[in-house]
Design an enzyme around this catalytic site. Structure first.
Site: not given
Length: 293
Positions: A95, A169, A237
């Site tokens: 990711s 995502k 994050k």
């Protein structure tokens, strides 16, 4: 059988490798912490001491690394990009930020390497069961070529050009984070009102509030089991990347902003390695129910 290299065999990478081995593929693995790669030898994986060595001769290379800088460092500083043959497909299941994914695709294209950004959702359980959601960005013809290899891992969907997988995502991570926060707050409200958390969860299963988060992370909250599956620091994050994309596109996302702030405080308090369902601990502490632990 396809010759595959898999770089990054941590919580998610290791079960994905086992699925690929189980499908009959030859898999060479590398991990920064070598013991995690060597643990896969018993299942038939070959172990490389260096990532560039791992990808030599592979037709497909997977990366499952912690963040964008880690992917860039392995690809371009440790010789992986140069070691891949023309026609190799690099599938980045990490990711990372969409702009980094597009940059990697452009740089690899100059070397004759096809790039697919294909982050996953479903957690460790999904990786173990082969039920991951696989969000693929890139050229349709390349994604069609890798479909059979991806089948043991889960459901592959081509969502758009390079970077689109990472955008999807991020949107997925928005939903996960906000839903974790909603379930956690509901758990506190139920208990404060005199009902049983476990029975509450059972009662609403199958109704409009049903979700994978309620099933898995709601269960974790009832059991108070916050051993890491999805790390809170990685959830943060992703939420930071969502914030960057929202700023770039002129969007205001108030629910995401609120849950991002909560995760930022939770991680800053030293709980970055706690499962993201552990946000419950932070919300309880905010309500005077004891310090997060």
């Amino acid at each position: 059988m396809t010759e595959i290299a898999f770089l990054g065999t941590g919580l998610m990478g290791a079960p994905m490798v086992r699925r690929l081995l189980g499908a009959g593929h030859a898999v060479t693995v590398w991990n920064r912490a070598g013991d995690k790669a060597r643990a896969l030898q018993e299942g038939g994986a070959q172990v490389a001491d260096d990532p560039a060595q791992a990808v030599t001769g592979a037709g497909i290379v997977f990366t499952m690394l912690s963040d964008g800088p880690a992917v860039a460092q392995v690809l371009f500083d440790r010789g992986v990009a140069a070691a891949m043959e023309r026609g190799t497909v690099l599938i980045d299941t990490s990711s990372i930020a969409p702009d980094l994914a597009r940059d990697h695709a452009q740089r690899l294209a100059q070397l004759g390497v096809d790039h697919v950004d294909c982050p996953v959702s479903g957690g460790v359980v999904g990786a173990q069961e082969g039920s991951l959601a696989l969000m693929a960005g890139g050229e349709a013809a390349v994604i069609a070529r890798i479909a059979d290899v991806m089948a043991p891992l889960g459901r592959l969907t081509h969502v758009g050009p390079s970077g689109a997988g990472q955008v999807c995502k991020l949107a997925n991570q928005q939903i996960v984070a906000v839903t974790i926060g909603a379930v956690a707050e509901a758990m506190m409200l139920v208990e404060a009102g005199g009902a049983d958390r476990a029975r509450f969860r059972d009662a609403i299963r199958g109704g409009f509030a049903e979700s994978r988060i309620l099933e898995l992370h709601g269960g974790r909250m009832v059991r108070r089991d916050f051993a890491p599956g999805g790390l809170s620091r990685l959830q943060l994050k992703d939420l930071e990347s969502v914030a960057d994309l929202a700023t770039a596109t002129g969007l205001t996302l108030p629910l995401t902003q609120a849950v991002r702030a909560a995760f930022a405080d939770f991680v800053a308090a030293g709980h970055g390695e706690v499962d993201h369902s552990g946000l419950l601990l932070h919300l309880e502490a905010m309500n005077g129910k004891g310090a997060a632990s």
